[in-house]
Enzyme design. Sequence first.
Site, PDB file in Angstrom:
ATOM      1  N   ARG A 162       4.266 -47.294  66.189  1.00  0.00           N
ATOM      2  CA  ARG A 162       4.517 -48.612  66.772  1.00  0.00           C
ATOM      3  C   ARG A 162       5.790 -48.601  67.609  1.00  0.00           C
ATOM      4  O   ARG A 162       6.844 -48.153  67.169  1.00  0.00           O
ATOM      5  CB  ARG A 162       4.649 -49.658  65.659  1.00  0.00           C
ATOM      6  CG  ARG A 162       4.908 -51.079  66.177  1.00  0.00           C
ATOM      7  CD  ARG A 162       4.941 -52.073  65.042  1.00  0.00           C
ATOM      8  NE  ARG A 162       6.043 -51.824  64.127  1.00  0.00           N
ATOM      9  CZ  ARG A 162       7.290 -52.262  64.304  1.00  0.00           C
ATOM     10  NH1 ARG A 162       7.602 -52.947  65.415  1.00  0.00           N
ATOM     11  NH2 ARG A 162       8.226 -52.012  63.414  1.00  0.00           N
TER      12      ARG A 162
ATOM     13  N   SER B  70      13.077 -65.310  60.135  1.00  0.00           N
ATOM     14  CA  SER B  70      14.489 -65.437  59.779  1.00  0.00           C
ATOM     15  C   SER B  70      15.363 -65.839  60.964  1.00  0.00           C
ATOM     16  O   SER B  70      16.532 -66.181  60.776  1.00  0.00           O
ATOM     17  CB  SER B  70      15.003 -64.116  59.191  1.00  0.00           C
ATOM     18  OG  SER B  70      14.913 -63.068  60.136  1.00  0.00           O
ATOM     19  N   HIS B  71      14.806 -65.799  62.192  1.00  0.00           N
ATOM     20  CA  HIS B  71      15.599 -66.127  63.373  1.00  0.00           C
ATOM     21  C   HIS B  71      15.027 -67.306  64.160  1.00  0.00           C
ATOM     22  O   HIS B  71      15.540 -67.642  65.224  1.00  0.00           O
ATOM     23  CB  HIS B  71      15.698 -64.908  64.304  1.00  0.00           C
ATOM     24  CG  HIS B  71      16.560 -63.825  63.754  1.00  0.00           C
ATOM     25  ND1 HIS B  71      16.188 -63.054  62.675  1.00  0.00           N
ATOM     26  CD2 HIS B  71      17.786 -63.385  64.109  1.00  0.00           C
ATOM     27  CE1 HIS B  71      17.141 -62.180  62.404  1.00  0.00           C
ATOM     28  NE2 HIS B  71      18.123 -62.362  63.253  1.00  0.00           N
TER      29      HIS B  71
ATOM     30  N   THR C  60      27.250 -58.634  60.131  1.00  0.00           N
ATOM     31  CA  THR C  60      25.946 -57.963  60.202  1.00  0.00           C
ATOM     32  C   THR C  60      25.816 -57.197  61.512  1.00  0.00           C
ATOM     33  O   THR C  60      24.989 -56.305  61.637  1.00  0.00           O
ATOM     34  CB  THR C  60      24.791 -58.968  60.072  1.00  0.00           C
ATOM     35  OG1 THR C  60      24.926 -59.976  61.090  1.00  0.00           O
ATOM     36  CG2 THR C  60      24.789 -59.635  58.701  1.00  0.00           C
TER      37      THR C  60
ATOM     38  N   ASP D 170      16.922 -62.655  56.363  1.00  0.00           N
ATOM     39  CA  ASP D 170      15.840 -62.201  55.483  1.00  0.00           C
ATOM     40  C   ASP D 170      16.283 -62.202  54.023  1.00  0.00           C
ATOM     41  O   ASP D 170      15.499 -62.509  53.122  1.00  0.00           O
ATOM     42  CB  ASP D 170      15.372 -60.800  55.892  1.00  0.00           C
ATOM     43  CG  ASP D 170      14.561 -60.821  57.187  1.00  0.00           C
ATOM     44  OD1 ASP D 170      13.803 -61.776  57.389  1.00  0.00           O
ATOM     45  OD2 ASP D 170      14.691 -59.879  57.987  1.00  0.00           O
TER      46      ASP D 170
ATOM     47  N   PRO E  41       8.963 -50.377  69.218  1.00  0.00           N
ATOM     48  CA  PRO E  41       9.757 -51.566  68.906  1.00  0.00           C
ATOM     49  C   PRO E  41       9.404 -52.736  69.818  1.00  0.00           C
ATOM     50  O   PRO E  41       9.215 -52.565  71.025  1.00  0.00           O
ATOM     51  CB  PRO E  41      11.203 -51.087  69.140  1.00  0.00           C
ATOM     52  CG  PRO E  41      11.149 -49.631  68.828  1.00  0.00           C
ATOM     53  CD  PRO E  41       9.811 -49.164  69.338  1.00  0.00           C
TER      54      PRO E  41
END
Length: 339
Positions: free
Chosen positions: A303, A44-45, A157, A186, A305
């Site tokens: 996980r 998306s980026h 956003t 997204d 980041p």
Amino acid sequence: MIKLSMHDAEDLCTQVLAKSGYSTAHIAAISDVLMQAQIDNCQSHGLYRLLNCVTSMQKATVSADATPEIEHISQAILKVNAHNAMVPLTLQSCIPLLAEKAKDQGIALLAINNCVHTTALWYEIELLTQQGLVGIACTSNHAWVVPEGGNRPLFGTNPMAFGWPRPNNQAPFIFDFSTTAMARGDIELHRKEGKLLPDGCGVDADGTPSNDPATILTTGAMKTFGSHKGSALAAMIELLAGPLIGDVLSMESQKKDAGAGGSPLGGEFILAISPEVLLGGAMQAYLENAEQLFDGYAIQHVRLPSSRRYAARAKNLESGSIEMHASVYQDLMAYLQSE
């Protein structure tokens, strides 16, 4: 999904941006930022954002060739007027200057005005961690997001990012997220692929929860994550990346666009902190001590980041190729083949 070689992906970036009318300097800077996101498998980026670059030029809401105007406000503050351009060229020009100030003063601020923040914030944050600096960044955009409990868009956003350099050549700890339940890019990809959204992403025009991406992106609005907490963070970012640095709020950015449909113009706030200046000779010991925190993730098999991005980066660099949505590739090729 389709696969492209790195060379072909970079060539696609260059061709699309050149056809849109961007200058050579802006083409190189924008391509570098978008390719970094694509190599990290952030669909998306990455190259998807070329569509926004094209639209903004077609709507005449962004400058094709503006040169960043840099002002040294003080020994610790840089202020830059991007003159309505995409921000990557400003970042390439100013992040080294910000790092230099932070290493000299211990802390430094970069305030960017009148820019379009083209993609994810981790790009500039990673540049700072490569210099051994802690980084914090945030930016606002168009008012697409309702405050918790509301039904009228008030926030952008409003993403924020944080970076922490780690010792022994380890990849830095970086998080980067919008204050919305899902990134707008997204949601747009869900609309392109005809998929419904999970609960909590947005509302319709009446403020009723909706799972339809088209409704949320047109007549409705997005929602913040974390209820009132995410809403408060979004408000904080509005203030840091807007009035504090002499720029607009998200609702003002929307008014300036006047329905043209271009990318949001606004401000970006970046703070750099030097652990070396702050801690002196004790810096290494405290950085090593901080590793206990990251060990705690590993022990619990949680996980960290950015670890997924780093793994994707290593894999794609080794293969010399990237993956992208076929629908995005088709849209970009159709644009290149259009009159």
